[in-house]
Design a protein around this motif. Structure first.
Motif, short mmCIF file in Angstrom:
data_model
loop_
_atom_site.label_atom_id
_atom_site.label_comp_id
_atom_site.label_asym_id
_atom_site.label_seq_id
_atom_site.Cartn_x
_atom_site.Cartn_y
_atom_site.Cartn_z
N LYS A 27 0.82 -1.20 0.00
CA LYS A 27 0.00 0.00 0.00
C LYS A 27 0.86 1.26 0.00
N GLU A 28 2.00 1.22 0.66
CA GLU A 28 2.90 2.38 0.63
C GLU A 28 3.36 2.65 -0.80
N PHE A 29 3.72 1.58 -1.51
CA PHE A 29 4.15 1.75 -2.91
C PHE A 29 3.00 2.28 -3.76
N ASP A 30 1.81 1.71 -3.59
CA ASP A 30 0.66 2.15 -4.38
C ASP A 30 0.36 3.63 -4.13
N LEU A 31 0.46 4.04 -2.89
CA LEU A 31 0.20 5.43 -2.54
C LEU A 31 1.23 6.35 -3.18
N LEU A 32 2.50 5.99 -3.05
CA LEU A 32 3.57 6.81 -3.63
C LEU A 32 3.45 6.88 -5.15
N ALA A 33 3.19 5.74 -5.79
CA ALA A 33 3.08 5.71 -7.24
C ALA A 33 1.91 6.57 -7.72
N LEU A 34 0.80 6.53 -6.99
CA LEU A 34 -0.36 7.35 -7.37
C LEU A 34 -0.02 8.83 -7.34
N LEU A 35 0.56 9.29 -6.24
CA LEU A 35 0.90 10.71 -6.12
C LEU A 35 1.98 11.11 -7.12
N ALA A 36 2.92 10.21 -7.38
CA ALA A 36 4.05 10.52 -8.27
C ALA A 36 3.64 10.62 -9.73
N GLN A 37 2.52 10.00 -10.09
CA GLN A 37 2.07 10.09 -11.48
C GLN A 37 1.74 11.52 -11.86
N ARG A 38 1.31 12.34 -10.87
CA ARG A 38 0.90 13.71 -11.15
C ARG A 38 1.41 14.63 -10.05
N PRO A 39 2.70 14.84 -9.98
CA PRO A 39 3.26 15.70 -8.93
C PRO A 39 2.74 17.12 -9.02
N GLY A 40 2.50 17.70 -7.85
CA GLY A 40 1.96 19.05 -7.80
C GLY A 40 0.46 19.11 -7.78
N VAL A 41 -0.21 18.02 -8.17
CA VAL A 41 -1.66 17.98 -8.20
C VAL A 41 -2.19 17.47 -6.86
N VAL A 42 -3.19 18.13 -6.33
CA VAL A 42 -3.76 17.72 -5.06
C VAL A 42 -4.72 16.55 -5.28
N PHE A 43 -4.48 15.46 -4.56
CA PHE A 43 -5.38 14.32 -4.56
C PHE A 43 -6.25 14.40 -3.32
N ARG A 44 -7.55 14.37 -3.50
CA ARG A 44 -8.46 14.39 -2.36
C ARG A 44 -8.35 13.08 -1.59
N ARG A 45 -8.57 13.16 -0.28
CA ARG A 45 -8.47 11.96 0.55
C ARG A 45 -9.38 10.84 0.05
N GLU A 46 -10.62 11.22 -0.33
CA GLU A 46 -11.57 10.22 -0.81
C GLU A 46 -11.05 9.51 -2.06
N GLN A 47 -10.40 10.28 -2.94
CA GLN A 47 -9.88 9.69 -4.18
C GLN A 47 -8.75 8.72 -3.88
N ILE A 48 -7.85 9.09 -2.97
CA ILE A 48 -6.73 8.21 -2.62
C ILE A 48 -7.23 6.92 -2.02
N ILE A 49 -8.17 7.04 -1.09
CA ILE A 49 -8.73 5.84 -0.45
C ILE A 49 -9.38 4.93 -1.48
N SER A 50 -10.11 5.55 -2.42
CA SER A 50 -10.80 4.76 -3.44
C SER A 50 -9.83 4.03 -4.35
N GLU A 51 -8.75 4.72 -4.77
CA GLU A 51 -7.84 4.13 -5.75
C GLU A 51 -6.81 3.19 -5.13
N VAL A 52 -6.37 3.47 -3.90
CA VAL A 52 -5.33 2.64 -3.28
C VAL A 52 -5.94 1.52 -2.46
N TRP A 53 -6.99 1.83 -1.69
CA TRP A 53 -7.59 0.81 -0.82
C TRP A 53 -8.84 0.19 -1.40
#
Length: 229
Positions: free
Chosen positions: A160-186
């Protein structure tokens, strides 16, 4: 910056278009899903920088339109709707929306969210062929092998740490909402998972020895700040 506003209510569209114009956006108004899809076809004009998509359209549901847009282009899509329940927000984000704004909204917040989704740093991130590897300064993320290294030293991350980092790193500088992160990673809803996200963010900061790499955007979510090369 060209912006496509998909809204069937002419009064709402006119008022919002005036606000957007004052902030430097050239607005094209589409009153239906089909008009929106036609407007996004390749043409002589410069491409749109973002799409504001209302869900209550006369000819087809906005979710369906979002899915079609995402199959054609990677243009950021912000859903603007009165559907405030968690399931609707998660469904929209899973379809590929970049953000989800609930009516009534503050226009200042909407403008801020538009700038957040279209913000792309011109430097700091290097993508290798076929997007198999991401480089952010000294951080190297190998997507096929799920390996992360800093200055050549491998950092052991959980799945999950890798998935979270990879998600954020795909679009650096862009704010990911908490709900979106939870939905895509978990792959679940926000309820009861918020603390888990906070723990994983803290763990990533510690393991990478980069506390400033992942920035907390209070009340919204997180974004990755690309380190200097």
């Amino acid at each position: 910056m060209r912006l496509l506003l998909v809204e069937d209510d002419d009064h709402v569209a006119a008022a919002l278009s005036a606000v957007l114009a004052r902030h430097g956006f050239a607005v094209t108004h589409a009153r239906s899903g089909e008009e929106a899809l036609q407007a996004l076809l390749p043409g002589e004009a410069a491409p749109f920088g973002v799409v504001l998509l209302d869900l209550g359209l006369p000819d087809q549901d906005g979710y369906e339109v979002c899915g079609k847009i995402r199959k054609r282009t990677s243009i950021p899509v912000i859903m603007v709707t009165a559907r405030a329940d968690v399931r609707s927000r998660i469904h929209g984000l899973n379809l590929g929306a970049d953000d989800y704004v609930v009516k009534p909204y503050d226009t200042g917040e909407l403008i801020a969210r538009i700038h957040a989704v279209i913000r792309r740093p011109s430097t700091g991130v290097e993508k290798k062929p076929a997007d198999t590897e991401l480089r952010l300064g000294s951080v190297r993320i190998e997507l096929p092998t799920r390996q992360v290294s800093v200055d050549g030293d491998v950092v052991q991350l959980t799945r999950k740490e890798f998935d979270l980092l990879a998600l954020l790193a795909q679009r650096p500088g862009v704010v990911f909402r908490r709900e979106q992160i939870i939905s895509e990673v978990w792959r679940t809803s926000w309820e009861g998972t918020g603390r888990t996200l906070e723990v994983h963010v803290a763990s990533l900061r510690a393991k990478l020895h980069m506390p400033a790499l992942i920035e907390t955007v209070r009340g919204v979510g997180y974004r990755l700040v690309a380190p200097a090369s």
